[in-house]
Write a protein that holds these residues in place. Structure first.
Motif, PDB file in Angstrom:
ATOM      1  N   SER A  95       0.828  -1.209   0.000  1.00 27.49           N
ATOM      2  CA  SER A  95       0.000   0.000   0.000  1.00 27.49           C
ATOM      3  C   SER A  95       0.856   1.250   0.000  1.00 27.49           C
ATOM      4  CB  SER A  95      -0.926   0.015   1.213  1.00 27.49           C
ATOM      5  OG  SER A  95      -1.918  -0.978   1.084  1.00 27.49           O
ATOM      6  N   ALA A  96       1.921   1.255   0.788  1.00 28.82           N
ATOM      7  CA  ALA A  96       2.802   2.429   0.809  1.00 28.82           C
ATOM      8  C   ALA A  96       3.413   2.660  -0.566  1.00 28.82           C
ATOM      9  CB  ALA A  96       3.889   2.248   1.860  1.00 28.82           C
ATOM     10  N   GLY A  97       3.777   1.578  -1.244  1.00 31.38           N
ATOM     11  CA  GLY A  97       4.318   1.688  -2.593  1.00 31.38           C
ATOM     12  C   GLY A  97       3.313   2.261  -3.572  1.00 31.38           C
TER      13      GLY A  97
ATOM     14  N   ILE B 228      -6.528   4.256  -6.561  1.00 33.21           N
ATOM     15  CA  ILE B 228      -7.762   3.788  -5.918  1.00 33.21           C
ATOM     16  C   ILE B 228      -8.073   2.354  -6.342  1.00 33.21           C
ATOM     17  CG2 ILE B 228     -10.270   4.120  -5.845  1.00 33.21           C
ATOM     18  CD1 ILE B 228      -9.650   7.187  -5.985  1.00 33.21           C
ATOM     19  N   LEU B 229      -7.956   2.079  -7.644  1.00 32.03           N
ATOM     20  CA  LEU B 229      -8.221   0.720  -8.128  1.00 32.03           C
ATOM     21  C   LEU B 229      -7.238  -0.291  -7.545  1.00 32.03           C
ATOM     22  CD1 LEU B 229      -9.140   1.253 -11.880  1.00 32.03           C
ATOM     23  CD2 LEU B 229     -10.605   0.351 -10.069  1.00 32.03           C
ATOM     24  N   SER B 230      -5.986   0.089  -7.466  1.00 36.94           N
ATOM     25  CA  SER B 230      -5.002  -0.859  -6.929  1.00 36.94           C
ATOM     26  C   SER B 230      -5.225  -1.134  -5.451  1.00 36.94           C
ATOM     27  CB  SER B 230      -3.578  -0.337  -7.156  1.00 36.94           C
ATOM     28  OG  SER B 230      -3.333   0.811  -6.377  1.00 36.94           O
TER      29      SER B 230
ATOM     30  N   LYS C 228      -7.068  -5.564  -4.342  1.00 42.71           N
ATOM     31  CA  LYS C 228      -5.857  -6.233  -3.847  1.00 42.71           C
ATOM     32  C   LYS C 228      -5.922  -7.713  -4.147  1.00 42.71           C
ATOM     33  CE  LYS C 228      -4.613  -3.009  -0.336  1.00 42.71           C
ATOM     34  NZ  LYS C 228      -4.085  -2.803   0.969  1.00 42.71           N
ATOM     35  N   PHE C 229      -4.811  -8.240  -4.590  1.00 42.82           N
ATOM     36  CA  PHE C 229      -4.743  -9.659  -4.936  1.00 42.82           C
ATOM     37  C   PHE C 229      -4.011 -10.413  -3.849  1.00 42.82           C
ATOM     38  CE2 PHE C 229      -5.084  -7.433  -8.971  1.00 42.82           C
ATOM     39  CZ  PHE C 229      -6.158  -8.090  -9.513  1.00 42.82           C
TER      40      PHE C 229
END
Length: 82
Positions: A35-37, A75-77, A81-82
């Motif tokens: 998430s930070a990335g 937002i989509l990423s 999340k996978f």
């Protein structure tokens, strides 16, 4: 002139780098590495907005479209999340 240049270099090297490192470490601790990335991609959006507000640079349609695409991708990423 030289002391002013050295002072500016010191500020950039120490203060900005230190602040960026501390914020990054806190983000990784709280959000996790993935998430930070993902949030690194918001940097151009902040730059675009800051340049418009602080430097009074012209806001262009291509800049706005770019910001929308970047924010949509972040937002989509985060949602998918996978």
């Amino acid at each position: 002139l030289i002391p002013k240049v050295l002072l500016n270099l010191f500020f950039l090297a120490v203060v900005c780098s230190l602040a960026a490192y501390l914020f990054w470490a806190q983000a990784v601790k709280r959000l996790g590495v993935t998430s930070a990335g993902n949030y690194l991609y918001i940097s151009p959006v902040v730059t675009f907005i800051s340049s418009a507000l602080i430097l009074h640079e012209q806001v262009t349609l291509i800049g706005v479209i770019g910001c929308v695409l970047i924010l949509s991708g972040v937002i989509l990423s985060e949602k998918l999340k996978f």
